[in-house]
Scaffold this motif. Structure first.
Motif, mmCIF file in Angstrom:
data_model
loop_
_atom_site.group_PDB
_atom_site.id
_atom_site.type_symbol
_atom_site.label_atom_id
_atom_site.label_comp_id
_atom_site.label_asym_id
_atom_site.label_seq_id
_atom_site.Cartn_x
_atom_site.Cartn_y
_atom_site.Cartn_z
ATOM 1 N N LEU A 108 0.825 -1.197 0.000
ATOM 2 C CA LEU A 108 0.000 0.000 0.000
ATOM 3 C C LEU A 108 0.865 1.256 0.000
ATOM 4 C CD1 LEU A 108 -2.881 1.177 0.093
ATOM 5 C CD2 LEU A 108 -2.679 1.170 2.572
ATOM 6 N N MET A 109 1.964 1.221 0.702
ATOM 7 C CA MET A 109 2.876 2.369 0.726
ATOM 8 C C MET A 109 3.453 2.630 -0.673
ATOM 9 S SD MET A 109 2.758 3.570 3.764
ATOM 10 C CE MET A 109 4.117 4.716 3.714
ATOM 11 N N PHE A 110 3.827 1.557 -1.371
ATOM 12 C CA PHE A 110 4.354 1.726 -2.728
ATOM 13 C C PHE A 110 3.271 2.219 -3.684
ATOM 14 C CE2 PHE A 110 7.915 -0.981 -1.282
ATOM 15 C CZ PHE A 110 8.967 -0.188 -1.734
ATOM 16 N N GLN A 111 2.044 1.727 -3.513
ATOM 17 C CA GLN A 111 0.938 2.195 -4.352
ATOM 18 C C GLN A 111 0.705 3.688 -4.129
ATOM 19 O OE1 GLN A 111 -2.061 -0.529 -2.981
ATOM 20 N NE2 GLN A 111 -1.708 -1.974 -4.651
ATOM 21 N N HIS A 125 1.155 9.497 -5.798
ATOM 22 C CA HIS A 125 1.699 10.840 -5.565
ATOM 23 C C HIS A 125 2.692 11.235 -6.653
ATOM 24 C CE1 HIS A 125 0.126 12.294 -1.714
ATOM 25 N NE2 HIS A 125 -0.096 11.019 -1.493
ATOM 26 N N ARG A 126 3.422 10.278 -7.163
ATOM 27 C CA ARG A 126 4.436 10.596 -8.181
ATOM 28 C C ARG A 126 3.822 10.829 -9.561
ATOM 29 N NH1 ARG A 126 9.909 7.222 -9.732
ATOM 30 N NH2 ARG A 126 10.609 8.719 -11.281
ATOM 31 N N TYR A 127 2.866 9.976 -9.962
ATOM 32 C CA TYR A 127 2.353 10.010 -11.332
ATOM 33 C C TYR A 127 0.937 10.564 -11.463
ATOM 34 C CZ TYR A 127 6.276 6.813 -11.978
ATOM 35 O OH TYR A 127 7.509 6.238 -11.981
ATOM 36 N N LEU A 138 -6.521 13.072 -8.644
ATOM 37 C CA LEU A 138 -6.420 11.639 -8.368
ATOM 38 C C LEU A 138 -5.835 11.412 -6.978
ATOM 39 C CD1 LEU A 138 -6.835 8.764 -9.405
ATOM 40 C CD2 LEU A 138 -4.523 8.854 -10.343
ATOM 41 N N VAL A 139 -4.870 12.214 -6.600
ATOM 42 C CA VAL A 139 -4.290 12.105 -5.261
ATOM 43 C C VAL A 139 -5.375 12.355 -4.213
ATOM 44 C CG1 VAL A 139 -2.606 13.092 -3.660
ATOM 45 C CG2 VAL A 139 -1.961 12.710 -6.043
ATOM 46 N N LYS A 140 -6.201 13.389 -4.438
ATOM 47 C CA LYS A 140 -7.299 13.679 -3.513
ATOM 48 C C LYS A 140 -8.292 12.520 -3.460
ATOM 49 C CE LYS A 140 -7.427 18.710 -3.678
ATOM 50 N NZ LYS A 140 -8.215 19.884 -4.059
ATOM 51 N N ALA A 141 -8.623 11.957 -4.623
ATOM 52 C CA ALA A 141 -9.565 10.834 -4.676
ATOM 53 C C ALA A 141 -9.016 9.634 -3.913
ATOM 54 C CB ALA A 141 -9.857 10.459 -6.131
ATOM 55 N N ALA A 142 -7.713 9.411 -4.022
ATOM 56 C CA ALA A 142 -7.086 8.295 -3.312
ATOM 57 C C ALA A 142 -7.172 8.510 -1.806
ATOM 58 C CB ALA A 142 -5.633 8.144 -3.750
ATOM 59 N N HIS A 143 -6.851 9.711 -1.358
ATOM 60 C CA HIS A 143 -6.888 10.015 0.076
ATOM 61 C C HIS A 143 -8.310 9.971 0.636
ATOM 62 C CE1 HIS A 143 -2.710 10.865 0.994
ATOM 63 N NE2 HIS A 143 -2.616 11.467 -0.171
ATOM 64 N N ALA A 144 -9.279 10.329 -0.204
ATOM 65 C CA ALA A 144 -10.680 10.334 0.230
ATOM 66 C C ALA A 144 -11.295 8.938 0.196
ATOM 67 C CB ALA A 144 -11.488 11.286 -0.644
ATOM 68 N N CYS A 194 -6.183 3.568 -8.076
ATOM 69 C CA CYS A 194 -5.573 4.882 -8.286
ATOM 70 C C CYS A 194 -4.164 4.722 -8.858
ATOM 71 C CB CYS A 194 -5.543 5.670 -6.978
ATOM 72 S SG CYS A 194 -7.170 6.167 -6.394
ATOM 73 N N GLU A 195 -3.439 3.728 -8.370
ATOM 74 C CA GLU A 195 -2.098 3.469 -8.894
ATOM 75 C C GLU A 195 -2.175 3.108 -10.370
ATOM 76 O OE1 GLU A 195 1.729 0.572 -8.042
ATOM 77 O OE2 GLU A 195 -0.284 -0.224 -7.734
ATOM 78 N N THR A 196 -3.127 2.262 -10.736
ATOM 79 C CA THR A 196 -3.297 1.875 -12.136
ATOM 80 C C THR A 196 -3.559 3.097 -12.999
ATOM 81 O OG1 THR A 196 -4.109 -0.325 -11.575
ATOM 82 C CG2 THR A 196 -4.710 0.518 -13.737
ATOM 83 N N LEU A 197 -4.493 3.942 -12.585
ATOM 84 C CA LEU A 197 -4.802 5.155 -13.342
ATOM 85 C C LEU A 197 -3.586 6.067 -13.449
ATOM 86 C CD1 LEU A 197 -8.299 6.026 -11.855
ATOM 87 C CD2 LEU A 197 -7.818 5.201 -14.168
ATOM 88 N N ALA A 198 -2.885 6.232 -12.343
ATOM 89 C CA ALA A 198 -1.724 7.130 -12.322
ATOM 90 C C ALA A 198 -0.638 6.666 -13.290
ATOM 91 C CB ALA A 198 -1.163 7.235 -10.905
ATOM 92 N N LYS A 199 -0.427 5.372 -13.353
ATOM 93 C CA LYS A 199 0.636 4.852 -14.215
ATOM 94 C C LYS A 199 0.207 4.708 -15.675
ATOM 95 C CE LYS A 199 3.311 2.244 -10.822
ATOM 96 N NZ LYS A 199 3.724 0.873 -10.434
#
Length: 93
Positions: free
Chosen positions: A14-17, A22-24, A29-35, A43-48
């Motif tokens: 989860l930390m790596f995800q 946060h990186r990509y 999307l970062v807000k959606a992940a935190h919420a 979210c990781e899939t979408l970001a990458k």
């Protein structure tokens, strides 16, 4: 990373995800992940897989998507990422 994960009571994965989001990821999307709007793995899939403008489009359409459509789209993106990773590692011609 393991010590950090242990200190906050989550898995190392989860930390790596979260780091990838946060990186990509775009800020939305970062807000959606935190919420908790989407699972961190999604979210990781979408970001990458998508550029920021397409991440925003996906998030904008999310409320009107059926759970099945959302699942299918995320599965396609994940499959595309896996395919690209294999071709990169395997020296695609």
């Amino acid at each position: 990373m393991q010590q950090l994960a242990d200190s906050v009571g989550v898995s190392r994965r989860l930390m790596f995800q979260a780091a990838a989001v946060h990186r990509y990821g775009c800020p939305e999307l970062v807000k959606a992940a935190h919420a908790g709007l989407l699972a961190m793995k999604h979210c990781e899939t979408l970001a990458k897989a998508l550029p920021h403008d397409e991440q925003r489009e996906f998030l904008a359409e999310l409320p009107s998507m059926s759970p099945r459509r959302r699942h299918d789209l995320l599965a396609l993106l994940k499959g595309d990422l896996t395919h690209r990773a294999r071709n990169t590692k395997g020296g695609a011609h």
